[in-house]
Design an enzyme around this catalytic site. Structure first.
Site, short mmCIF file in Angstrom:
data_model
loop_
_atom_site.label_atom_id
_atom_site.label_comp_id
_atom_site.label_asym_id
_atom_site.label_seq_id
_atom_site.Cartn_x
_atom_site.Cartn_y
_atom_site.Cartn_z
CG HIS A 137 41.03 -57.71 86.37
ND1 HIS A 137 41.77 -58.12 87.46
CD2 HIS A 137 41.08 -58.74 85.47
CE1 HIS A 137 42.25 -59.35 87.23
NE2 HIS A 137 41.83 -59.74 86.04
CG ASP A 147 39.46 -64.93 87.15
OD1 ASP A 147 38.70 -65.04 86.18
OD2 ASP A 147 40.66 -64.58 87.06
CG HIS A 168 44.08 -63.22 86.27
ND1 HIS A 168 43.32 -63.94 85.36
CD2 HIS A 168 45.34 -63.18 85.77
CE1 HIS A 168 44.10 -64.32 84.35
NE2 HIS A 168 45.33 -63.87 84.57
CG ASP A 209 41.15 -67.23 84.59
OD1 ASP A 209 40.59 -67.64 85.63
OD2 ASP A 209 41.34 -66.02 84.36
#
Ligand SMILES: [Zn+2]
Length: 296
Positions: free
Chosen positions: A83, A119, A121, A204
């Site tokens: 991120h 991931d 996200h 995740d």
């Protein structure tokens, strides 16, 4: 196991603005503990040094693979990185470890590298780092509509076929990810012809992760890891570096990491011990939409 030293300021600056680096250093050393963004990203007095060490760990793995000292590698580092954008830390990430290592590989003689991010996200930081860098292809497959809110398939219209987003429906699981690997990863690698592949692997996307709603099982993670290892073997001499990103159930991180080692070494096998109990949505039309947009 490799000996790791912290990344240098010059190495961090392959991706991040020097002002961000100095600001983060000051905040961690002088004002921590505290929260630096709304995720919330919590930092302590050691976070700056921890982040340098994490980036250094990924660089060390990448160079070992590049030099032929290792066939492939898995960098299990914290804090994660995908991120973190060139000019801001966010989403539990301080520095973008994988983007720094990819740029380092380019600085050491490669012309084309690829980052595949699965991931749960969107890898907004990695996308931002390589938005205008034609030497790097980036793909993110993630749950659409959750943090950080980016990652729609038309995010980078100037870079069709190079910056690829696969925004998945909630509860997409083993079946959808296998389709994504076969119908998108594969033609993407074949078209871009990377000399090395980096993988942002977050656990995740497991069905029991407490902060997302996807449906991978450990068996699904193993299948996915095997598929990217096979693509690396076929197209770039097996040069692949997995880099740990998110994962909010420690058991999934442990099981998923084992799956990465099984795929990377070809040794061992995992049992189907945690099948997804939820029904999967049909992601075929979304996958077709992505393929059409990029011409795969
Ligand atoms: Zn994540």
């Amino acid at each position: 196991m490799l000996d790791v030293k912290p990344a240098s300021r010059d190495e961090i600056s392959l991706v991040h603005h020097p002002k961000l680096v100095s600001t983060l250093e000051r905040i961690c050393r002088e004002e921590a503990p505290g929260i630096i963004d709304y995720a919330p990203t919590y930092v302590t007095q050691s976070s700056f040094d921890d982040a340098l060490l994490a980036a250094g760990g990924v660089i060390t793995c990448s160079r070992a693979v590049l030099n032929g000292d290792a066939n492939n590698a898995f960098a299990i580092v914290r804090p994660p990185g995908h991120h973190a954008e060139p000019d801001r830390a966010m989403g539990f990430c301080i520095f973008n470890n994988i983007a720094i290592a990819a740029r380092d590989a380019l600085a050491h003689g490669l012309d084309r590298v690829m980052v595949i991010d699965y991931d749960a996200h969107h890898g907004n930081g990695t996308q931002a780092a390589f938005l205008n860098d034609d030497r790097v292809a980036f793909l993110s497959a993630h749950q659409w509509g959750i943090y950080p809110g980016t990652g729609w398939l038309t995010d980078a219209p100037h870079a069709r076929g190079r910056i690829v987003n696969v925004p998945l429906l909630a509860y997409a699981g083993d079946q959808a990810y296998e389709q994504v690997a076969d119908q998108i990863f594969k033609p993407f690698v074949e078209a871009f012809k990377p000399q090395m592949i980096f993988v942002s692997v977050g656990f995740d996307a497991h069905w029991s992760d407490p902060i997302t709603m996807l449906g991978l099982s450990t068996q699904g993670y193993l299948t996915l890891a095997k598929k990217v290892v096979a693509l690396a073997e076929e197209h770039c001499g097996g040069k692949i570096v997995f880099v740990l990103e998110g994962g909010y159930d420690p058991l999934n991180v442990a099981n998923g990491s084992e799956a990465v080692f099984i795929a990377a070494t070809g040794k061992g096998e995992s049992e189907a011990r945690d099948p997804n109990p939820h029904k999967e949505p049909d992601c075929e039309s979304r996958i077709d939409e992505v393929r059409k947009w990029h011409g795969f």
